[in-house]
Write an enzyme that holds these catalytic residues in place. Structure first.
Site, PDB file in Angstrom:
ATOM      1  N   ASP A  46     -11.860   8.309  -0.829  1.00  9.28           N
ATOM      2  CA  ASP A  46     -12.107   6.897  -1.097  1.00  9.28           C
ATOM      3  C   ASP A  46     -10.766   6.224  -1.374  1.00  9.28           C
ATOM      4  OD1 ASP A  46     -13.653   4.631  -1.512  1.00  9.28           O
ATOM      5  OD2 ASP A  46     -13.874   5.014  -3.649  1.00  9.28           O
ATOM      6  N   TYR A  86      -8.479   2.392  -1.865  1.00 10.77           N
ATOM      7  CA  TYR A  86      -8.445   1.305  -2.851  1.00 10.77           C
ATOM      8  C   TYR A  86      -7.602   0.215  -2.215  1.00 10.77           C
ATOM      9  CZ  TYR A  86      -7.695  -0.242  -7.820  1.00 10.77           C
ATOM     10  OH  TYR A  86      -7.661  -0.893  -9.030  1.00 10.77           O
ATOM     11  N   ARG A 143      -6.144  -4.788 -17.512  1.00 14.41           N
ATOM     12  CA  ARG A 143      -4.785  -4.868 -18.080  1.00 14.41           C
ATOM     13  C   ARG A 143      -4.317  -6.312 -17.993  1.00 14.41           C
ATOM     14  NH1 ARG A 143      -5.072  -0.685 -14.497  1.00 14.41           N
ATOM     15  NH2 ARG A 143      -4.147  -1.981 -12.864  1.00 14.41           N
ATOM     16  N   GLU A 178     -18.126  -1.154   0.815  1.00 16.41           N
ATOM     17  CA  GLU A 178     -16.969  -0.602   1.513  1.00 16.41           C
ATOM     18  C   GLU A 178     -17.323  -0.331   2.977  1.00 16.41           C
ATOM     19  OE1 GLU A 178     -15.131   2.660  -0.530  1.00 16.41           O
ATOM     20  OE2 GLU A 178     -15.593   1.865  -2.519  1.00 16.41           O
ATOM     21  N   THR A 211     -23.215   8.344  -3.296  1.00 16.62           N
ATOM     22  CA  THR A 211     -22.509   7.445  -2.386  1.00 16.62           C
ATOM     23  C   THR A 211     -23.416   7.267  -1.180  1.00 16.62           C
ATOM     24  OG1 THR A 211     -20.383   8.348  -3.112  1.00 16.62           O
ATOM     25  CG2 THR A 211     -20.387   7.101  -1.055  1.00 16.62           C
TER      26      THR A 211
END
Lengths: 423, 423
Positions: free
Chosen positions: B119, B121, B135, B194, B250
């Site tokens: 997977d 990103y 953050r 995705e 998934t």
């Protein structure tokens, strides 16, 4: 166990009647099949099955243990008991002896097809050392570490049997935060000495396994070398963890030691503080008194004690399934690097050379921070038996080779375009 | 493409002659086999093969596409060309028509056996949003993000076909850094929209694939829902990345759209700055003008544009193999959450509700921060065709159910021992 096998077993072989590990072997020009190691021989289970000497449902004339592993604990126990009979009762000798093949005549294959591969991080000494090396001013353990066995998925497709060459990976790494990343062969190639367990009996989706289900679902243990490229790892791992730094190769030993063979090695694990959540509690002691030995080019450089692992194998199994993911036959779970509290008990070069700052000296006068091309790493391990002897988990070995795609690499070169080093 | 099929294709079906996606289907009481979707029908390739109408080397009378996928690009192209002939040349009609089965009569299976699952990103909008949420005072992107397509290995054994129930995972989570972790059902269950690609032709160990090898090795594309438990993920992921927060399920779409079918959708990807290292360079534009739609309980809640992905599929392939790990038939590579720059283009609830702080309102008057039991998530996607139409990538759907191991869960309960909620 008082049965004495009629087959001769050399002193110190570690493959006595209390071990009986399973593997897949082949003779030149023949198809691979399932066997059991005894002394200097492999007992050909496919051959025994063909003569009706062992129960068999097409388990043994196979290039992998998966069929037999899926059969479940009753089948494993019955087969183990039957093999002990065949090897100890003298009247079987004449029929069994033709199926004992000297180990030096066979080639050993990867013993099972790996379904998913999970790698844990369960040595407190390893995790704390890594924390101290990378985050010298922070708490060495992440906040979750004492609450759950931290783990992640690795690449099943690159799990290979002992003896298979290990190609130095190429990839991106960044020397310092100020520099741009560069591309080339890893300069900080490492090993990680681990012990893994492999699932036999599958489980159902959505049904977590308790720690007490370990013996019903787990077939046995193997040695694992989780080869690691530290420079690639340091650069790629934020925020989703290791990927290419681990995926190029993971080596396992050819012999799978049955869970039953390690009963006598069970000891109390280290006390867990704080107490774990109920799903991780384990009524039985599942520390394992297994001594690991790591050899670099034939020289022992470390002896990590597996009994010092903070998280036990049944806890790892319970955690891995708590979310509802089912177990498949062939799922491999590795312990994470095994390190003890002492300097000479550290399970990888990252720790042994403290991040590459304290090279180790080898007997040939050379020094190592990380692995060089041509280096051979061998991991072996031993456990006590009920009879007061010791059994061997065999060994996992691998030699580092330069990448076959870039054989004429210039060490330290920065690559300008794939395959073309810029010196 | 000017061929017009003699089979009737309803307007807006998305399964026209320019698509021809592959899947595995079964009729009641019959074994699964390989077919191709056309309009409202599935063309039974095993049936055609039995009559000698298509070349077949035991590829099609199979419960998975893996055999055909392993055959390689020449076989894929020849079969695609042959199917176009069979469906457009009127003289074949009489022999082919008996092998067209209405889609509503068949059950669709997971189309291929997953070898390893990776997977990525690769959406800069998704990665930046996640960075801002977790953050808020730091650079939203990690330092490596623009230099390599960040990725990690997921669990291959829990990749399931669209329509399979999704069981809410139980696990450890910690509400705040001051609290002790607790055990129970995830309270922050999410989807991730995705697009993935699946490997057909394997590659050799130690031989990285260049970006130009994409068409030779990759068979096609599927839709992916990478279900995620955000509370479990936040607690478990340090330092080795997501594990149980992703491993429970998934989901993938049942139809694998051939790479050739998306040729007309290729567009220039976003400019990459800084320039990428040479092994990640790609001479051809491999952005894909695919529009994704996410439906929650039947209502469209987002439309992420796949063309906005920062890293392209050939770059992901080159990166995944650069360390020497070989490709296996059935390796699945997912893009990572697809998010566009706009608010209504975000690909997961974490972003759509900004970490659960901004609930979304549904047409039935209810609100969601994360998924509730009974919720159904459906992802579909469309791409332009050469003829000016649009093709469908089908859909991947899943409904959330409580864990079957703990069906009488008390929402929000803390579990005292496995299976026994402490209220």
């Amino acid at each position: 166990m008082t049965d004495v096998p009629w087959v001769s077993i050399p002193a110190g072989s570690g493959f006595g009647i209390e071990n009986l590990p399973y593997g897949v072997f082949s003779l030149p020009g023949e198809l691979p099949r399932v066997g059991v190691a005894i002394g200097n021989h492999v007992l050909d289970l496919a051959g025994l099955a063909a003569e009706g000497l062992v129960d068999d449902r097409r388990w043994f004339a196979s290039g992998s243990l998966n069929g037999f592993m899926a059969a479940g604990r009753a089948a494993w126990e019955a087969n183990r008991a039957r093999i002990i009979e065949l090897l100890t009762i003298e009247t079987y000798r004449e029929r069994v002896e033709p199926h004992l093949i000297p180990l030096d005549q066979v080639e050993l294959a990867r013993p099972f097809d790996v379904a998913d591969y999970v790698d844990f991080y369960s040595s407190i000494h390893h995790a704390a050392n890594v924390g101290r090396i990378f985050r010298p001013h922070a708490d060495p353990l992440p906040p979750n570490w004492r609450h759950l066995p931290v783990g992640y998925h690795g690449r099943a497709g690159t799990v290979q049997v002992s003896g298979t060459p290990v190609y130095r990976p190429w990839g991106q790494r960044r020397e310092t935060p100020e520099q741009e990343p560069s591309y080339g062969p890893s300069r900080r190639l490492d090993f990680e000495a681990e012990i893994g367990f492999v699932a036999g009996m599958p489980s159902a989706p959505g049904h977590p396994l308790p720690t007490s289900a370990f013996r019903d679902h787990i077939f046995g243990f193997v040695l694992v070398n989780d080869w690691s490229a530290r420079d690639i790892q340091a650069w790629e791992s934020q925020p989703l963890g290791p990927f290419l730094s681990k995926s190029f190769a993971t080596s396992i030993s050819p012999w799978v030691v049955p869970v039953a063979a390690l009963e006598a090695a069970r000891v109390a694990p280290p006390t867990q503080d704080p107490p774990v959540l109920p799903y991780l509690r384990c009524d039985e002691p599942w520390g394992l008194d297994v001594t690991v030995e790591i050899l670099l080019n034939g020289q022992v450089i470390s002896r990590p004690p597996f009994a010092s692992m903070y998280w036990t194998s049944p806890q790892q199994l319970a955690h891995a399934t708590v979310g509802g993911a089912p177990l498949r036959t062939g799922d491999l779970f590795a312990s994470g690097t095994v390190s003890g509290p002492e300097r000479d008990q550290r399970g990888c070069l990252l720790e042994l050379t403290w991040g590459g700052t304290e090279p180790i000296e080898l007997a040939d006068g050379t020094r190592r921070t990380f692995l060089e091309d041509g280096d051979t790493v061998t991991i072996r391990a031993f456990a006590p038996t009920a009879g007061g002897g010791r059994l061997s988990l065999g060994e996992v070995t691998g030699t580092v080779h330069p990448s076959p795609a870039f054989p004429s690499e210039v060490p330290g070169a920065i690559l300008g375009s794939a395959g073309t080093p810029e010196t």
